[in-house]
Design a protein around this motif. Structure first.
Motif, PDB file in Angstrom:
ATOM      1  N   LEU A  62       9.531  45.129   1.070  1.00 11.95           N
ATOM      2  CA  LEU A  62       8.353  45.275   0.510  1.00 11.95           C
ATOM      3  C   LEU A  62       7.741  43.702   1.051  1.00 11.95           C
ATOM      4  CD1 LEU A  62       6.530  46.254  -1.899  1.00 11.95           C
ATOM      5  CD2 LEU A  62       7.467  44.385  -3.338  1.00 11.95           C
ATOM      6  N   ILE A  63       6.545  43.869   1.602  1.00  8.74           N
ATOM      7  CA  ILE A  63       5.846  42.616   2.251  1.00  8.74           C
ATOM      8  C   ILE A  63       4.679  42.360   1.363  1.00  8.74           C
ATOM      9  CG2 ILE A  63       5.150  41.747   4.263  1.00  8.74           C
ATOM     10  CD1 ILE A  63       6.411  43.972   5.991  1.00  8.74           C
ATOM     11  N   GLU A  71      16.479  44.142   0.168  1.00  9.28           N
ATOM     12  CA  GLU A  71      17.481  44.639  -0.970  1.00  9.28           C
ATOM     13  C   GLU A  71      16.731  45.256  -2.206  1.00  9.28           C
ATOM     14  OE1 GLU A  71      21.229  43.924  -0.553  1.00  9.28           O
ATOM     15  OE2 GLU A  71      20.284  44.192   1.379  1.00  9.28           O
ATOM     16  N   SER A  72      16.981  46.507  -2.420  1.00  8.57           N
ATOM     17  CA  SER A  72      16.167  47.209  -3.339  1.00  8.57           C
ATOM     18  C   SER A  72      16.217  46.476  -4.993  1.00  8.57           C
ATOM     19  CB  SER A  72      16.917  48.635  -3.560  1.00  8.57           C
ATOM     20  OG  SER A  72      17.995  48.893  -3.940  1.00  8.57           O
ATOM     21  N   LEU A  73      17.399  46.299  -5.402  1.00  8.31           N
ATOM     22  CA  LEU A  73      17.327  45.780  -6.828  1.00  8.31           C
ATOM     23  C   LEU A  73      16.942  44.455  -6.709  1.00  8.31           C
ATOM     24  CD1 LEU A  73      20.791  47.049  -8.062  1.00  8.31           C
ATOM     25  CD2 LEU A  73      18.632  47.846  -8.540  1.00  8.31           C
ATOM     26  N   VAL A  74      16.590  43.514  -5.713  1.00  8.82           N
ATOM     27  CA  VAL A  74      15.949  42.290  -5.626  1.00  8.82           C
ATOM     28  C   VAL A  74      14.657  42.737  -5.813  1.00  8.82           C
ATOM     29  CG1 VAL A  74      15.588  40.210  -3.998  1.00  8.82           C
ATOM     30  CG2 VAL A  74      18.087  41.256  -4.529  1.00  8.82           C
ATOM     31  N   VAL A  79       9.323  43.009  -8.141  1.00  8.85           N
ATOM     32  CA  VAL A  79       8.080  43.774  -8.714  1.00  8.85           C
ATOM     33  C   VAL A  79       7.973  43.561 -10.176  1.00  8.85           C
ATOM     34  CG1 VAL A  79       7.205  45.973  -9.186  1.00  8.85           C
ATOM     35  CG2 VAL A  79       8.377  45.527  -7.131  1.00  8.85           C
ATOM     36  N   ASP A  80       8.929  43.416 -11.031  1.00  7.05           N
ATOM     37  CA  ASP A  80       8.972  43.298 -12.416  1.00  7.05           C
ATOM     38  C   ASP A  80       8.485  41.696 -12.565  1.00  7.05           C
ATOM     39  OD1 ASP A  80      11.446  43.169 -15.152  1.00  7.05           O
ATOM     40  OD2 ASP A  80       9.341  44.219 -15.023  1.00  7.05           O
ATOM     41  N   GLU A  81       8.812  40.903 -11.760  1.00 13.18           N
ATOM     42  CA  GLU A  81       8.357  39.525 -12.319  1.00 13.18           C
ATOM     43  C   GLU A  81       6.665  39.046 -11.705  1.00 13.18           C
ATOM     44  OE1 GLU A  81      11.586  37.008 -11.053  1.00 13.18           O
ATOM     45  OE2 GLU A  81      13.035  38.191 -12.428  1.00 13.18           O
TER      46      GLU A  81
ATOM     47  N   PRO B  93       8.668  33.707  -8.762  1.00 13.11           N
ATOM     48  CA  PRO B  93       9.157  35.152  -8.221  1.00 13.11           C
ATOM     49  C   PRO B  93       9.593  35.132  -6.712  1.00 13.11           C
ATOM     50  CG  PRO B  93       7.104  35.353  -9.613  1.00 13.11           C
ATOM     51  CD  PRO B  93       7.174  33.744  -9.124  1.00 13.11           C
ATOM     52  N   TYR B  94       9.124  34.675  -5.813  1.00 11.57           N
ATOM     53  CA  TYR B  94       9.225  34.954  -4.385  1.00 11.57           C
ATOM     54  C   TYR B  94      10.791  33.995  -4.141  1.00 11.57           C
ATOM     55  CZ  TYR B  94       9.553  35.729   0.319  1.00 11.57           C
ATOM     56  OH  TYR B  94       9.991  36.187   1.826  1.00 11.57           O
ATOM     57  N   GLU B  95      10.677  33.035  -4.502  1.00 11.49           N
ATOM     58  CA  GLU B  95      11.604  32.368  -4.321  1.00 11.49           C
ATOM     59  C   GLU B  95      12.983  32.646  -5.040  1.00 11.49           C
ATOM     60  OE1 GLU B  95      11.118  27.813  -4.891  1.00 11.49           O
ATOM     61  OE2 GLU B  95       9.133  28.104  -4.003  1.00 11.49           O
ATOM     62  N   ARG B  96      12.836  33.224  -6.147  1.00 12.69           N
ATOM     63  CA  ARG B  96      13.842  33.918  -7.133  1.00 12.69           C
ATOM     64  C   ARG B  96      14.512  35.112  -6.321  1.00 12.69           C
ATOM     65  NH1 ARG B  96      13.573  33.010 -12.517  1.00 12.69           N
ATOM     66  NH2 ARG B  96      14.069  34.844 -13.265  1.00 12.69           N
ATOM     67  N   ALA B  97      13.558  35.773  -5.717  1.00 12.00           N
ATOM     68  CA  ALA B  97      14.145  36.962  -4.825  1.00 12.00           C
ATOM     69  C   ALA B  97      14.624  36.375  -3.592  1.00 12.00           C
ATOM     70  CB  ALA B  97      12.925  37.644  -4.324  1.00 12.00           C
TER      71      ALA B  97
END
Lengths: 234, 236
Positions: A62-63, A71-74, A79-81, B93-97
């Motif tokens: 996802l960009i 990584e799909s679950l990441v 997306v949720d956050e 959120p991005y840094e968490r990812a």
């Protein structure tokens, strides 16, 4: 193709990949629309894919505003956050840990126990591998009972589709396609009534219908795949 | 911490997954009761009841409710005790990812390589595992270099999620060469990672928790000997 700059949200995917399907389902559940979807040819991966996921070179990616998430679950948690909308993970820390536990179980135990069945080509093989896939299904039936509580809520997420639902949901069209070709029923209504009901309700949900490939299309692909492999052996 | 919070950690002294949880609890300044499970002689009733699906350690039992799987426990600790001590995960959120991505990499690639390199069934298996281990170590060096931007930890100026996830493995990283012939960290090839491991290992919160490397080596050799004996017995 337009440069990455200027595109707010882009998903690099492959229509058959359960991991891509689950991300699409999550985006739909969250109410995130208007993103650009790029179908990757995994035999000829795009520059964008290779540069966005240099570590694995895999879809989904996802960009978001040029920044890649892999990584799909990441991605689902991102997306949720990152967006407002219906919550995919619950808000209570303990409930979140249970949701993460079952999603991990689905990827680490359930899928690997089903994969040999998906790969089987003969009737004998299928009988054996199908049997071996059942214990994990039994565990998932219990999980759904635990998650949906005694009130019998429809989804792992309770009243609405959540993290565990999309984790398992990414595989659902494939499970149905293989069942159709093999003449089996993994989420058998008699043995696993809650999972069978879940599968029906999940597949019928608006968010899911648009995000998932048609089972018939996967059936066509799966049959071709099996025929090709058998042919190669001779 | 709220009054009456009861925390129990079921663990095993050599487990890198258990160590991660001990490290996280230590960084957050949380107190708990530790229970050493005897994996060989028999898992406790409490463990089997608390983790019926996997029967594995670590299990964190908070006010009677069990949390399983080390990465899940880490996130649970961070979220349930958000007001206590430093945060493990960043707030953006991005840094968490990015942090979750590297944690997944460590478990999916690095650990898998370690398993193959140490316990592979054939010499070819093990050799392949050692190769993959080198790739993983170099990839993490790249992560420190590119994402770390010269900061002392994966988490930036202070310890974060990825530091704890990788930190749990440090004892074994040091034991690996002697126990399994897996090359230890090379300051020529991965200087940032070597510096990080020394810095992390020397932290006041970390140092007392690290397992005895010579005990790990002994355990590793014993496990290999047991497997070789079983294989020899099986082929007769």
């Amino acid at each position: 193709m337009a440069a990455a700059a200027g595109v707010e949200l882009r998903l690099l995917g492959e229509w058959l990949s359960p991991y891509c399907i689950r991300v699409k389902q999550a985006l739909a559940v969250k109410g995130v629309a208007g993103y650009e979807y790029v179908e990757e040819d995994l035999e000829h991966k795009s520059e964008l894919l290779l540069s966005s996921n240099p570590v694995h070179g895999k879809v989904p990616v996802l960009i978001h505003r040029g920044a890649p998430v892999c990584e799909s679950l990441v991605i689902v948690q991102y997306v949720d956050e990152a967006w407002a909308g219906p919550a995919i993970l619950p808000s209570d820390p303990y409930e979140r840990s249970r949701a993460r536990f079952w999603a991990a179980y689905i990827d680490d135990k359930f899928f690997p126990s089903w994969e040999p069945f998906f790969k089987s080509k003969t009737a004998e093989d299928r009988a054996e591998t199908f049997k071996n896939a059942i214990p994990a299904v039994e565990t998932l039936e219990k999980a759904l009972t635990e998650c949906s509580s005694s009130e019998g809520k429809p989804f792992f997420g309770g009243d609405s589709i959540g993290y565990v639902d999309v984790a398992l949901g990414g595989y659902l069209a494939w499970i149905k396609a293989v069942d159709e070709v093999a003449g089996t029923s993994l989420f058998d209504e008699a043995k696993f009534p809650r999972l069978a009901a879940w599968a029906e309700r999940f597949a019928a949900a608006d968010a899911v219908r648009d995000a998932s490939p048609a089972v018939e299309d996967i059936v066509v692909f799966y049959k071709k795949m099996q025929a090709a492999e058998t042919g190669a052996e001779h | 911490m709220a009054g009456g919070d009861e925390m129990k950690l079921l663990g095993m002294w050599a487990s890198p997954f258990v160590l991660r949880v001990k490290l996280a609890l230590s960084f957050k300044g949380l107190s708990y009761e530790y229970v050493e499970e005897d994996i060989v002689r028999g898992k406790s009733e409490l463990l089997l009841k608390s983790n019926p699906v996997h029967n594995k350690v670590p299990v964190l039992i908070h006010n009677g409710k069990p949390v399983c799987e080390s990465l899940i426990i880490l996130q649970y600790i961070d979220e349930a005790f958000a007001g206590t001590g430093p945060s493990l995960l960043p707030s953006d959120p991005y840094e968490r990812a990015v942090a979750r991505f590297w944690a997944a990499y460590i478990d999916d690639k690095m650990l898998a390589a370690w398993m193959q390199a140490s316990r592979g069934k054939t010499e070819e298996d093990k050799a392949e595992g050692k190769k993959q281990w080198s790739v993983a170590v170099e990839t993490l060096e790249g992560a420190l270099r590119d994402c770390g931007k010269g900061k002392p930890f994966f988490g930036g100026d202070s310890v974060g999620y990825v530091d704890v996830v990788l930190g749990g493995l440090l004892g074994w990283v040091h034991a690996n060469e002697e126990a399994f012939g897996i090359r230890s960290l090379d300051p020529q090839r991965t200087p940032l990672l070597v510096a990080w491991s020394e810095r992390f290992g020397a932290l006041e919160t970390v140092e007392p928790l690290m397992p005895d490397v010579s005990r790990l080596v002994e355990l590793g050799k014993m496990v290999l000997a047991r497997e070789a004996a079983a294989a020899a017995g099986a082929s007769n």
